[in-house]
Enzyme design. Structure first.
Site, PDB file in Angstrom:
ATOM      1  N   ARG A 151     -27.374  44.159  21.152  1.00 14.52           N
ATOM      2  CA  ARG A 151     -26.056  44.422  21.717  1.00 14.52           C
ATOM      3  C   ARG A 151     -25.294  43.135  22.022  1.00 14.52           C
ATOM      4  O   ARG A 151     -24.090  43.047  21.767  1.00 14.52           O
ATOM      5  CB  ARG A 151     -26.197  45.301  22.968  1.00 14.52           C
ATOM      6  CG  ARG A 151     -26.483  46.750  22.610  1.00 14.52           C
ATOM      7  CD  ARG A 151     -26.834  47.634  23.786  1.00 14.52           C
ATOM      8  NE  ARG A 151     -26.925  49.020  23.331  1.00 14.52           N
ATOM      9  CZ  ARG A 151     -27.352  50.023  24.070  1.00 14.52           C
ATOM     10  NH1 ARG A 151     -27.746  49.794  25.318  1.00 14.52           N
ATOM     11  NH2 ARG A 151     -27.396  51.248  23.592  1.00 14.52           N
ATOM     12  N   TYR A 190     -21.670  50.604  16.331  1.00 13.90           N
ATOM     13  CA  TYR A 190     -23.133  50.592  16.245  1.00 13.90           C
ATOM     14  C   TYR A 190     -23.811  49.896  17.424  1.00 13.90           C
ATOM     15  O   TYR A 190     -23.149  49.270  18.245  1.00 13.90           O
ATOM     16  CB  TYR A 190     -23.632  50.066  14.906  1.00 13.90           C
ATOM     17  CG  TYR A 190     -23.313  48.650  14.473  1.00 13.90           C
ATOM     18  CD1 TYR A 190     -22.939  47.657  15.340  1.00 13.90           C
ATOM     19  CD2 TYR A 190     -23.420  48.317  13.121  1.00 13.90           C
ATOM     20  CE1 TYR A 190     -22.692  46.366  14.901  1.00 13.90           C
ATOM     21  CE2 TYR A 190     -23.171  47.034  12.669  1.00 13.90           C
ATOM     22  CZ  TYR A 190     -22.815  46.055  13.558  1.00 13.90           C
ATOM     23  OH  TYR A 190     -22.570  44.791  13.110  1.00 13.90           O
ATOM     24  N   GLU A 191     -25.128  50.100  17.504  1.00 10.31           N
ATOM     25  CA  GLU A 191     -25.949  49.664  18.646  1.00 10.31           C
ATOM     26  C   GLU A 191     -25.468  50.302  19.955  1.00 10.31           C
ATOM     27  O   GLU A 191     -25.550  49.693  21.023  1.00 10.31           O
ATOM     28  CB  GLU A 191     -25.958  48.131  18.773  1.00 10.31           C
ATOM     29  CG  GLU A 191     -26.475  47.404  17.558  1.00 10.31           C
ATOM     30  CD  GLU A 191     -27.887  47.802  17.153  1.00 10.31           C
ATOM     31  OE1 GLU A 191     -28.597  48.380  17.997  1.00 10.31           O
ATOM     32  OE2 GLU A 191     -28.267  47.543  16.012  1.00 10.31           O
ATOM     33  N   GLY A 192     -24.989  51.522  19.872  1.00  9.30           N
ATOM     34  CA  GLY A 192     -24.453  52.209  21.046  1.00  9.30           C
ATOM     35  C   GLY A 192     -22.960  52.019  21.114  1.00  9.30           C
ATOM     36  O   GLY A 192     -22.485  50.897  21.293  1.00  9.30           O
TER      37      GLY A 192
END
Length: 601
Positions: free
Chosen positions: A296, A436-438
Site C-alpha cells: 500500500r 488496487y491493494e484496497g
C-alpha cells in the site's frame, strides 16, 4: 515525449533534512547504510533506471504484453532484456536480508528505489514490487524449508512472485473466495480455483514464478477467518533446487486494461496445482496483510513516480510550446510557461509531489524504526505511526496521482488528448492505483475504523500534537514564514475538530464516521503534507544553499496559501454523517420516481 530525469536531488534532501534518515543509519544493522553511501547508491540507481528501464515505458504502452496461442505470455519489447540487467545489477536485492543474498539496506532506501523505477516505467516496476511483497510474507511466516527453497532466487530476482487474492465473485470481499485446498498424503495441497487481476501472473522475464495464493480448506470457518495461504510455484522445485515439471497453474487470458499495458494482468486457473502451506491453517489474511501493508505504501510511491514523469514532460512542453503573448512580452508569441495559469498548474504538481514524496519516505523511516530500534517503546510508537500513515500514503498519494497527471495532460492542451505525445499514458497508467491493494474507500475505512482508535485515539492525537510543535519553530524563523505558520495552524485546527468528531461519533454511529472517512483522510494527507513542507522550508534555510532554501520556502508558502486551505473546506463533508447519503432510494437516485402530475392522470 521527454526523457526521465532521476529525482535523486529531492530524495537526498528529504532523507537528510526532513524525515530523519541519518538516525536510521545509526540503528544496529544499518551501519553500512550511511547517508553518503545511500545517496551515491541512489544516483547510480537513477542512472540505471534512466538508461535501461525508462526507454521501455512507451513501448510497453503501445505494444502491451500478449498471450500466445500456446498459452505462454510474452512481455512488451525490451522488458525481458531490461529485467535481465535489473537482476544482474542487483537493485531488487538492496533492501532485502543478507542471509538470502540481499544488501540489508533499510526499507526507506528500498522505497526510494521503487520511486525511481516507477518513474522510469511503472508497468515494469510492478513485477519487482510484487516479488518483494511475496518475499516479505515468506520472511515473516514461511517455514525454514520454504525460505531456503524459494527466497535466495526471489531475492536475486531470478524468480518472481505474485499475489493471488481476487476471484470473479470476490473482489474487496476477500472472505467470499471459493478456491479450494485439499491436503495430500505427502503434506502438500491440491489447489483448485480461478483468480483474476493477477499482476505478472505469467510472463517470460523470469524462469520461475512463485504464486502466493489464498484458498479455503475443507470445513474451514466462513469468511476471512477460514482462509489459508499457499505457495504455488509455476514449476515444481526438485530437491536439488532445479526446476521440475510444470505445475497445474495456467494463464487463461490477459485483461484488456485502461493503462499499464506492459504489465500482464492474468486470469489464472489452478487445476489441482501443488501448493505448500505458508504459516498456520486459516491464517491467510494475516499473512496476506504483511504483503498488502508493504504494497500500500509502495502504491502511493508508484503514484508519485508516475506523476513525477508526467510533471517532467509537462514542464518540458510548457517551455517549448509557444502560443499567445504573455503580459509584458515583447515577442510575437510566448512560451506557455509565461502564463499565470500554466505556472499555477506546474507549481501545483511540483509542490504536491514534494509533499507526497516526503510522506512516503517518512512512513518508511517509521517502519525502519519499528523493526530496528533497540528501544522497545520506540519500536512500538513507530509501528503505531506507520500504521496511521499507511492508509494516508496509499489513498492520498494515488488520489494525487489522478489529479497531477490530469494537470500535466491539461498543460499539453489538445496535444495532451493525442496519444502520440505520451501525456495520456501517465493519466491512464496511474488510474489503477486508487483501486488496487484496497480501494481508497477501504483505506479511509481502515483509518477511521482501526487506526484512529488505537489507544482510545491517543495515538493519533499525539501525532497531531507533534505536528503542532513546528508552529513555534516557524514563529522564530522570521516574517517570511508567517503565512506558512498561519495556514498550518488554521488547518490543523480543522483537522483537530474533525478528529474530535470522529472519536466522539465512532462507537455510537459507525455509519456516520464511514460516510465522512474519505474527506477526513484527505484532511490528514493535506495537513501532513503541509507540515513536512514546513519542515523542508526550515531545513532549506539552514542548509546553506540559497537556491535550495528559496525553492523549499516557495513550495511551503504556495502549499500553505493555495492548497492546504482545502482541508477546512472538507470539514463539513467529513462530519456531515450518513443521513443524506441514504435519504434517497434507488428510484430517486435514478430519477425514475413518478412526478405528481403523471401520478394524478
Amino acid at each position: 515525449m521527454s526523457q526521465f530525469r532521476p529525482q535523486t536531488a529531492d530524495i537526498a534532501f528529504t532523507l537528510e533534512h526532513v524525515v530523519g534518515y541519518p538516525g536510521i543509519a545509526k540503528l544496529p544493522g544499518f551501519e553500512h547504510a550511511d547517508l553518503d553511501t545511500v545517496v551515491d547508491l541512489l544516483e547510480q540507481c537513477g542512472e540505471f533506471m534512466a538508461q535501461v528501464v525508462a526507454p521501455t515505458n512507451r513501448a510497453g504502452d503501445v505494444q502491451g504484453a500478449r498471450r500466445e496461442s500456446d498459452g505462454t505470455v510474452v512481455t512488451s519489447p525490451g522488458f525481458k532484456e531490461a529485467y535481465g540487467q535489473y537482476v544482474e545489477t542487483g537493485w531488487g536485492a538492496v533492501p532485502l536480508p543478507e542471509e538470502f543474498g540481499g544488501g540489508d539496506f533499510p526499507h526507506t532506501v528500498g522505497l526510494a528505489i521503487q520511486e525511481l523505477m516507477s518513474t522510469a516505467n511503472v508497468a515494469f516496476a510492478l513485477c519487482p514490487l510484487l516479488t518483494q511483497g511475496a518475499i516479505e510474507a515468506l520472511l515473516h511466516y514461511g517455514s525454514d524449508e520454504l525460505k531456503q527453497r524459494y527466497l535466495p532466487k526471489m531475492v536475486s530476482g531470478e524468480w518472481t512472485g505474485s499475489m493471488n487474492l481476487t476471484e470473479p465473485h470476490a473482489g474487496s470481499d476477500v472472505g467470499a473466495l471459493t478456491t479450494r485446498a485439499v491436503k495430500r498424503d505427502d503434506g502438500s495441497y491440491a489447489i483448485t480455483g480461478q483468480k483474476i487481476y493477477i499482476t505478472y501472473g505469467d510472463h517470460d522475464m523470469a524462469e520461475q514464478i512463485v504464486h502466493l495464493v489464498l484458498a479455503r480448506l475443507p470445513g474451514a470457518p466462513a469468511g476471512t477467518k477460514g482462509i489459508s495461504c499457499f505457495i504455488v510455484p509455476k514449476f515444481l522445485v526438485n530437491d536439488d533446487g532445479s526446476l521440475g515439471e510444470r505445475n497445474g497453474v495456467s494463464a487463461l487470458s490477459l485483461e484488456h486494461k485502461l493503462g499499464i499495458h506492459g504489465s500482464p494482468t492474468c486470469v489464472l486457473d489452478y487445476d489441482g496445482a501443488t501448493g505448500y502451506l505458508v504459516g498456520e491453517e486459516n491464517r491467510g489474511m494475516q499473512i496476506m496483510f504483511v504483503m498488502m501493508n508493504t504494497a500500500r505504501v509502495s502504491v502511493g510511491m508508484q503514484a508519485v513516480g508516475v506523476s513525477e514523469r508526467a510533471y517532467q514532460q509537462s514542464l518540458d512542453y510548457a517551455q517549448t510550446r509557444r502560443q499567445g503573448r504573455a503580459i509584458g512580452a515583447t515577442e510575437r508569441d510566448s512560451a506557455i510557461i509565461d502564463f499565470p495559469d500554466v505556472r499555477r498548474m506546474l507549481l501545483t504538481q511540483k509542490t504536491y509531489l514534494a509533499a507526497a514524496r516526503r510522506l512516503m519516505l517518512l512512513n518508511a523511516v517509521y517502519v525502519d524504526q519499528s523493526t530496528h530500534n533497540p528501544d522497545a517503546a520506540v519500536r512500538t510508537r513507530a509501528d503505531e505511526i506507520a500504521g496511521l500513515l499507511t492508509p494516508i500514503c496509499k489513498a492520498f498519494g494515488s488520489d494525487l496521482g489522478n489529479e497531477l497527471t490530469s494537470l500535466a495532460l491539461q498543460i499539453h492542451g489538445g496535444m495532451g488528448f493525442i496519444e502520440e505525445t505520451g501525456a495520456a499514458q501517465h493519466y491512464r497508467d496511474v488510474r489503477i492505483m486508487a483501486i488496487y491493494e484496497g480501494t481508497n474507500g477501504i483505506q479511509a475505512a481502515d483509518l477511521v475504523g482501526r487506526k484512529l482508535g488505537v489507544r482510545g485515539g491517543d495515538s493519533a492525537l499525539e501525532f497531531l500534537a507533534t505536528m503542532r510543535g513546528i508552529l513555534a519553530e516557524l514563529a522564530d524563523a522570521g516574517a517570511e514564514f508567517d503565512s506558512i505558520r498561519h495556514g498550518l495552524d488554521a488547518q490543523l485546527g480543522a483537522l483537530d475538530t474533525a478528529t474530535d468528531w470522529m472519536l466522539r461519533t465512532g462507537r455510537a454511529d459507525p455509519n456516520a464516521v464511514l460516510s465522512g472517512s474519505v474527506p477526513y483522510l484527505r484532511m490528514w494527507g493535506l495537513c501532513v503534507g503541509g507540515w513536512l513542507l514546513a519542515r523542508s522550508a526550515l531545513a532549506g534555510a539552514a542548509a546553506g544553499d540559497p537556491q535550495q532554501a528559496e525553492t523549499q520556502l516557495v513550495m511551503a508558502r504556495f502549499y500553505a496559501q493555495q492548497l492546504l486551505p482545502a482541508c477546512a473546506g472538507l470539514l463539513g463533508a467529513a462530519t456531515a454523517g450518513s443521513s443524506d447519503l441514504f435519504a434517497l432510494d434507488v428510484a430517486q437516485l435514478s430519477g425514475a420516481e413518478r412526478s405528481k402530475v403523471s401520478s394524478q392522470r
